[in-house]
Design a protein around this motif. Structure first.
Motif, PDB file in Angstrom:
ATOM      1  N   UNK A   1      48.226  47.701  37.757  1.00 54.75           N
ATOM      2  CA  UNK A   1      47.133  47.627  38.713  1.00 54.75           C
ATOM      3  C   UNK A   1      47.683  47.815  40.156  1.00 54.75           C
ATOM      4  N   UNK A   2      47.124  48.548  40.924  1.00 57.13           N
ATOM      5  CA  UNK A   2      47.413  48.618  42.387  1.00 57.13           C
ATOM      6  C   UNK A   2      46.197  49.106  43.475  1.00 57.13           C
ATOM      7  N   UNK A   3      46.507  48.817  44.714  1.00 58.28           N
ATOM      8  CA  UNK A   3      45.494  49.137  45.604  1.00 58.28           C
ATOM      9  C   UNK A   3      45.714  50.779  46.107  1.00 58.28           C
TER      10      UNK A   3
ATOM     11  N   UNK B   1      40.370  56.979  47.487  1.00 57.45           N
ATOM     12  CA  UNK B   1      40.717  57.373  45.886  1.00 57.45           C
ATOM     13  C   UNK B   1      39.976  56.285  45.099  1.00 57.45           C
ATOM     14  N   UNK B   2      38.773  55.577  45.865  1.00 58.37           N
ATOM     15  CA  UNK B   2      38.070  54.660  45.150  1.00 58.37           C
ATOM     16  C   UNK B   2      37.274  55.350  43.993  1.00 58.37           C
ATOM     17  N   UNK B   3      37.622  55.199  42.666  1.00 56.71           N
ATOM     18  CA  UNK B   3      37.115  56.084  41.617  1.00 56.71           C
ATOM     19  C   UNK B   3      35.601  55.560  41.311  1.00 56.71           C
TER      20      UNK B   3
ATOM     21  N   UNK C   1      35.396  64.226  47.772  1.00 58.30           N
ATOM     22  CA  UNK C   1      36.047  65.432  48.059  1.00 58.30           C
ATOM     23  C   UNK C   1      37.579  65.035  47.440  1.00 58.30           C
ATOM     24  N   UNK C   2      38.177  63.980  47.421  1.00 60.25           N
ATOM     25  CA  UNK C   2      39.360  63.732  47.011  1.00 60.25           C
ATOM     26  C   UNK C   2      39.482  63.790  45.395  1.00 60.25           C
TER      27      UNK C   2
ATOM     28  N   UNK D   1      44.758  56.706  34.450  1.00 62.26           N
ATOM     29  CA  UNK D   1      45.835  57.499  34.870  1.00 62.26           C
ATOM     30  C   UNK D   1      46.078  57.621  36.235  1.00 62.26           C
ATOM     31  N   UNK D   2      45.679  56.995  37.222  1.00 65.37           N
ATOM     32  CA  UNK D   2      46.149  56.703  38.613  1.00 65.37           C
ATOM     33  C   UNK D   2      47.133  55.914  38.723  1.00 65.37           C
TER      34      UNK D   2
END
Length: 588
Positions: A163-165, A170-172, A181-182, A200-201
């Motif tokens: 897990x990472x910030x 990129x907040x799903x 848009x991202x 998968x991020x």
């Protein structure tokens, strides 16, 4: 420790491959920072190119999506040799760099340090796996564990990051324009929907097409005597031979496994199974003596009959209507097509039309529906089930170990004693969201058991008083908030126990008095996120001030707030003026 085992064991499944293409997406840090940060791995996929496939050309420059001061996303496509691509895929996260192309080195982007979190292998390296598909071809809720569409006979390796910030874009779970848009940019260029596959991020995937097998087809051939032939056609890649392959074939009828056969695949790739009666359903597992499992399909029923309807659109009607019941409501427009049936045709024959077969199907479907209703705790309360409804809600609260969240626009003083004293653990955090609609005049005798006179007391004071009584005997952290602004108002009723969320058709003050439904929401965590947003925008109970102009009176028939006599006359008059002139009131 992060696994970085040599790629040597993979040589048995890389024979016949020369090149691989790497699709890589990185986060480019903003340049405004005093210290220049390295690129950050967002996602990478390594695809071995099957024999005969031409290596794609590299874009003239990376595809870039910028987000003002928050940085950017850059996507590139790079061709490497198979050995170099796998070696790059197996590089430890501490030593990772952007990949080096076979041709056309670019000093500005190739071989640059790449920041990544610790990566774990699923399955364990060097094992490759194939996605396990759902048993039901129509079961859309169960998706493949691989984020790509099925592109053939392909096995996969996955490296999933810790897990990472991530940057805000990129907040799903985000709903901002930047997030949309991202994620759309990434789906277009990386072919992955990260809203559906957020795991998968920060990770990687290795895709290895089978070097020999191109595809597998299965079909049935009915005979006039009632017998059938089941065909499997294993198609090879051009100039490749089929060797060391086996098919494990499973057949079933009406929920019963009827056969399980392992059959060697001949050089021509055609496997035929003869049966004296119709074949209801079949599935397969294709394996290789060295490469292991290549393909799995669950047992599925063959399509034998298809109905086709043709309809003609005679005219299209445009409808205009007010969006709401407010006087100055904007107008909404939509179209409705008036259709007429032109023809209806049925192709093929039903496999079984007997009454016994219909009973089997009906009973199976009923069990599935009953199972779903039980799974989601579906419960209908009639108008005379108040005691059962109270017990149903209390039993939910008794199960709480961590937290309870209640959203009910009519939660008031009586609901404290009706429900909250059922909570058995003092370490359960309690949050309650009510609304200004809950506050009405009641008698002191209704506010609590210790009241000894009939003087008027408003619900705000009664709720504070009953809350204090609860806190005197419980050490729970409890806070009640009141929704009284546009960004906190709500309509439906919810109860969340340890993040499991139930939706209730009626307020807690009348559930079981009027017919209503209570049901657990399949993905309640997402709904709870929205409810917490409303809760955060609401006013704490101690700070809430009842608006001047008279309190609302109690409705003896429904246990809800009733507008005063003057407003009731306005509403009665509005009913005679059509939708445009009605007032904005809760009509449920």
């Amino acid at each position: 420790m992060e696994s970085t085992i040599s790629s040597a064991p993979s040589s048995k499944w890389t024979d016949g491959f020369e090149h691989a293409v790497v699709h890589i997406a990185v986060v480019v840090p903003p340049k405004s920072t005093s210290e220049q940060l390295p690129l950050r791995l967002l996602f990478a996929s390594v695809w071995l190119l099957a024999s005969g496939r031409q290596a794609p050309s590299r874009p003239l420059k990376p595809y870039i999506k910028r987000f003002n001061k928050d940085g950017a996303i850059a996507v590139d496509r790079i061709v490497m040799t198979v050995d170099e691509a796998i070696q790059w895929y197996r590089t430890s996260s501490e030593e990772l760099h952007t990949p080096l192309p076979l041709n056309g080195f670019r000093s500005a982007s190739d071989g640059k340090p790449l920041s990544a979190c610790r990566l774990s292998d699923f399955p364990s390296w060097p094992v490759l796996g194939v996605p396990m598909e759902s048993e039901d071809i129509a079961q859309k809720s169960e998706r493949s564990t691989i984020p790509f569409r099925n592109l053939g006979i392909i096995r996969y390796s996955r490296r999933i990051s810790e897990s990472q910030e991530w940057p805000s874009f990129l907040d799903t779970a985000g709903r901002s324009k930047q997030c949309e848009e991202a994620l759309q940019f990434l789906e277009h260029h990386m072919h992955v929907d990260f809203r559906e596959y957020p795991e998968y991020l920060g990770g990687m995937v290795l895709a290895v097409p089978d070097c020999d097998v191109h595809s597998v087809r299965q079909f049935v051939d009915p005979k006039e005597d009632g017998s059938e032939s089941l065909y499997f056609h294993v198609k090879p890649h051009p100039s490749r031979k089929l060797q060391g392959l086996s098919l494990t074939v499973m057949e079933g009828q009406q929920g019963m496994l009827t056969s399980f056969d392992k059959i060697p695949v001949p050089e021509d790739g055609l496997v035929v199974i003869e049966r004296p009666s119709p074949i209801h359903s079949s599935g397969l597992v294709l394996t290789h003596t060295e490469r292991g499992v290549l393909l799995q399909t669950p047992i599925r029923t063959f399509l034998r009959q298809m109905n086709m309807r043709t309809e003609v659109i005679e005219r299209r009607v445009k409808i205009s209507a007010p969006e709401t019941d407010k006087k100055k409501s904007p107008v909404t427009e939509y179209f409705s097509d008036k259709k007429t049936l032109a023809s209806s045709q049925t192709f093929g024959d039903a496999p079984n039309t007997t009454d016994a077969f219909k009973r089997l199907l009906d009973a199976k479907n009923e069990r599935l529906l009953n199972y779903s209703a039980k799974l989601y705790d579906q419960k209908w309360f009639t108008a005379d089930q108040r005691k059962e409804a109270l017990k149903h809600i209390r039993d939910k609260l008794k199960q709480a170990n961590l937290s309870i969240f209640i959203a009910d626009p009519y939660f008031s003083a009586n609901q404290i004693s009706q429900y909250l004293f059922a909570i058995e653990r003092d370490d359960v955090k309690i949050q309650i969201l009510t609304s200004s609609s809950a506050f009405k005049k009641i008698k002191v005798s209704e506010a609590g058991p210790e009241s000894d006179n009939e003087a008027p007391l408003d619900t705000h004071q009664a709720l504070l008083r009953n809350l204090a009584t609860f806190q005197a005997s419980h050490r729970n952290s409890i806070q009640i908030k009141v929704a009284n602004t546009e960004n906190s108002l709500f309509h439906d009723r919810f109860i969340a126990v340890d993040n499991r969320v139930w939706m209730i058709g009626s307020s807690l003050n009348s559930i079981g008095i009027r017919p209503t439904l209570a049901m657990r929401i399949p993905h309640g965590e997402k709904i709870l996120t929205h409810l917490i947003d409303l809760y955060n925008n609401a006013v704490p109970l101690n700070d809430f001030k009842i608006p001047k102009g008279g309190l609302k009176k109690s409705c003896a028939h429904c246990g809800r707030a009733m507008v005063d006599e003057k407003e009731a006359q306005i509403l009665q008059g509005a009913k005679t003026h059509g939708a445009q002139g009605t007032q904005d009131v809760d009509n449920d």
